[in-house]
Enzyme design. Structure first.
Site, PDB file in Angstrom:
ATOM      1  N   VAL A 400      -9.988  -2.501   6.425  1.00 27.07           N
ATOM      2  CA  VAL A 400      -9.155  -1.446   5.531  1.00 27.07           C
ATOM      3  C   VAL A 400      -8.116  -1.247   6.261  1.00 27.07           C
ATOM      4  CG1 VAL A 400     -11.619  -0.831   4.620  1.00 27.07           C
ATOM      5  CG2 VAL A 400     -10.689   0.496   6.702  1.00 27.07           C
ATOM      6  N   ASP A 401      -7.136  -0.978   5.120  1.00 28.16           N
ATOM      7  CA  ASP A 401      -5.886  -0.431   5.245  1.00 28.16           C
ATOM      8  C   ASP A 401      -6.007   1.113   5.587  1.00 28.16           C
ATOM      9  OD1 ASP A 401      -2.993  -0.150   5.957  1.00 28.16           O
ATOM     10  OD2 ASP A 401      -2.607   0.008   3.991  1.00 28.16           O
TER      11      ASP A 401
END
Length: 719
Positions: A400-401
């Site tokens: 995930v960013d």
């Protein structure tokens, strides 16, 4: 002109008879006879065919399909489709009475080959079996084995050995089974059609003289103003021009709570207005709205066949010839080798042909996949094909960013710490006086903070404003130097104090970005800015861990901030300060370690890592055609909790697929054994085939009509 440079026309057809893989192969064979190759896209669930071609006359396509025994009909409108033929019901009812009448006549003492018996049986066969026998004979001429040919052989064989009543009843029961399958498939089609019904067909539009008139939605253009009354559905994408209301966006984004909408806020076609009246300026036409793109994506997803569906289709193509050979051996070998009665073994071979019908097996996979896709769409999760729906169950890690995924992607002021005897209100307005002169994101957050907390305090006028790149901004306030910037900027001006240093150390240890406000050579306040973590992020990460999915943060932000956010939401592995190429390397490493890895990003900034991931998830895709078109899975709102929901749905879908395959093959295996042993009749064979088809269809439809899963619910895990 080159072949691939020719203009391509699109012909969309409804084919009521096409609801099985054998019929699809029949149509493909017909299309292969055309003078030029065409691109055919089949939708068995909706019984529709889309053909892209370069032919001068598309009537040639219709004639070719008609020659195969099908009755194609052009579709001129998105809402048009394969409508039911009411005349078919009457023929089925009358033919059934005739077939059962033949059985009744025999039961009353007439011979199976008597004139009354044969007359009633012929009437039943003619009324209910015409389509099947026509397609079966055409398949025989083309030497193509399919279910229609199997039924034709079974009926002809029953007639040949004098079983007229059974021949009539078998063809009638098969027609009933086909009808019931079609009605069951209609429920799966309705799950898609419900999307089409979300947007109203007309809307109230403002005219040049200031009045309002009803117009078809298709005739409304960008920039037009439409009025939506309380309780009505919003007809088109747009922005609120006047009014305020809570809008239920669940049909588009899956959000369970209505969202407050006011001036300049975006709204989506198909969402439901609450209590207020909204005046909306249209930003997208009907065929380019978010809802329209969702519908196109869902319809296109049906063409991307899942691995299980591909396997079943390949299996069916081998299965039918094998069954025909087994039936032929059953009819011939015992009479020739063991001197058994020819009629008895021929009858058993006919029963075997009927029970071996692969429709239950073949129809189960598209119904299950479409049900899963529709269920996901209703939750605001747009899956770009059955292959991605099935692959999601195998996720072992999710990257995930940080910004915009775990956090809101918009910095806000979190702390204002006084380090001198200046009132908080004074510090706010002085900082805002400088922030409004800068376009830096931190300055924007401070300006918003002042706007929300100014309590009417006037902003002082400053002059001689100067921005120092990499440092901050300064100006003169009442002839005295006013500064707003980073630690280095204020320290170079000898304006720091022990209290300032202590505040900086504490706030930066929490992963916050800090700026210092100084006036007349002394620091007066430390302001902390942070990108707030979404309220749903921690819950989503906990749910992913509950599903045995490892979470990894790949962030370009500084490692300290990334670590703080990662610890706050419970990320397993936090990696900060990464450049795009470093994210790609990290993703390659994760793929080697875990196999199927997902990546959540915006589809643009994280493009290399998203491309390397097994499944790319786009956040907040509502209103974004780029995200819908490029992502494997598009989450229509900014809720990361949708990913564990999709994993659960994917695992359920795979479990139902396996259940349906086992049910279909299990029932057929039992009756195949009974047929060979002579313990099964043609009636029993048809009922078994009909029952298997209905069981697998209803089992697959459970996915579309089941309530949304709880985020922490466990589901079967499959490798």
């Amino acid at each position: 002109m080159r072949e691939d440079a020719k203009p391509r026309s699109v012909l969309k057809l409804a084919i009521p008879e096409m609801d099985c893989a054998s019929e699809e192969q029949q149509v493909r064979a017909a299309l292969a006879t055309l003078p030029e190759p065409v691109d055919a896209r089949f939708d068995l669930v909706r019984r529709e065919l889309t053909v892209r071609h370069g032919l001068r006359d598309d009537n040639a396509i219709l004639r070719a399909i008609e020659a195969s025994g099908m009755r194609p009909r052009r579709i001129f409108d998105e809402r048009d489709g394969a409508a039911p033929n009411l005349w078919r019901y009457w023929l089925l009812a009358i033919g059934g009475c005739a077939a059962l009448g033949a059985e009744a006549v025999v039961w009353m003492g007439q011979p199976e080959t008597g004139p009354y018996t044969i007359a009633l049986a012929l009437l039943g066969i003619a009324l209910t079996g015409k389509e099947v026998l026509e397609k079966g004979l055409k398949a025989l001429v083309r030497l193509r084995l399919n279910i229609n040919l199997l039924m034709t052989i079974a009926v002809a064989g029953a007639v040949a050995i004098g079983k007229w009543p059974e021949a009539a009843v078998v063809i009638w029961l098969f027609a009933v089974a086909e009808l019931l399958e079609a009605l069951s498939l209609d429920r799966a089609r309705r799950a898609i059609r419900q999307l089409l019904a979300l947007a109203p067909e007309t809307a109230s539009v403002a005219t040049a003289d200031g009045t309002w008139e009803e117009r078809p939605v298709a005739a409304i253009g960008i920039g037009d103003r439409v009025r939506v009354l309380a309780g009505m559905r919003i007809p088109l994408d747009g922005r609120v021009r006047d009014g305020r209301s809570a809008v239920n966006q669940a049909p588009i984004t899956g959000e369970s709570i209505p969202v407050e909408k006011g001036s300049a806020d975006p709204v989506f076609a198909g969402s439901i207005n609450g209590q207020g009246v909204l005046e909306i300026e249209v930003t997208a036409q009907a065929d380019d709205s978010t809802l329209a793109r969702i519908i196109r994506a869902v319809e296109g997803a049906q063409g991307a066949r899942a691995p299980t569906e591909q396997f079943v289709d390949r299996f069916a193509r081998v299965y039918i010839p094998v069954i025909v050979l087994i039936a032929l051996a059953t009819a011939v070998i015992p009479p020739l080798v063991l001197s058994e009665p020819f009629v008895m073994w021929s009858y058993r071979a006919l029963v075997l042909l009927v029970i071996a019908c692969p429709c239950a097996l073949v129809v189960s996979t598209p119904v299950t996949i479409v049900s899963g896709l529709a269920a996901a769409a209703r939750r605001g999760i747009l899956v770009k094909g059955g292959a991605h729906l099935e692959a999601t169950r195998r996720l072992r890690a999710l990257a995930v960013d940080k910004t915009g995924t775990l956090t809101q992607g918009r910095p806000v002021v979190t702390d204002l710490v006084q380090v001198a005897s200046v009132a908080p209100q004074t510090a706010i307005v002085m900082a805002a006086a400088l922030s409004t002169r800068s376009d830096h994101p931190v300055s924007g957050a401070i300006a918003e903070y002042w706007s929300a907390n100014s309590d009417g305090w006037p902003m002082p006028a400053v002059d001689t404003v100067e921005a120092i790149p990499g440092r901050g901004i300064q100006a003169l306030l009442d002839g005295r130097r006013l500064m707003l910037g980073n630690h280095r900027f204020i320290e170079e001006a000898n304006a720091c104090s022990p209290a300032t240093e202590a505040a900086l150390e504490r706030l930066e240890s929490e992963g916050k970005t800090t700026v210092i406000l100084a006036h007349d050579g002394a620091a007066v306040a430390v302001i902390a800015v942070a990108d707030p973590v979404r309220e749903t992020s921690r819950e989503a990460i906990v749910s992913l861990h509950g599903l045995d999915v490892r979470t990894v943060m790949l962030s370009g932000d500084n490692p300290r901030t990334a670590s703080v956010v990662g610890a706050l939401v419970g990320i397993d592995d936090v990696r900060g300060g990464l450049l795009p190429e470093q994210k790609l390397e990290a993703m390659a490493e994760l793929v080697r370690a875990y196999g199927t890895v997902g990546m959540v990003g915006d589809g643009i900034n994280d493009a290399p890592a998203l491309a390397r991931a097994g499944i790319g998830f786009a956040m907040g895709a509502a209103g974004s055609d780029t995200a819908i078109e490029t992502a494997d899975v598009a989450l229509m709102d900014d809720d990361l909790r949708k990913i564990p929901e999709l994993i659960l749905l994917s695992r359920r879908t795979h479990a139902v697929l396996i259940q349906n395959i086992m049910i279909a093959l299990g029932i057929k295996f039992v009756f195949l054994v009974l047929a060979v042993l002579g313990k099964s009749t043609l009636w029993m064979a048809i009922f078994a085939d009909l029952g298997a088809s209905l069981i697998v269809v209803v089992n697959g439809l459970r996915l579309a009509y089941r309530a949304g899963p709880a985020a922490t619910e466990k589901a079967p895990r499959s490798d």
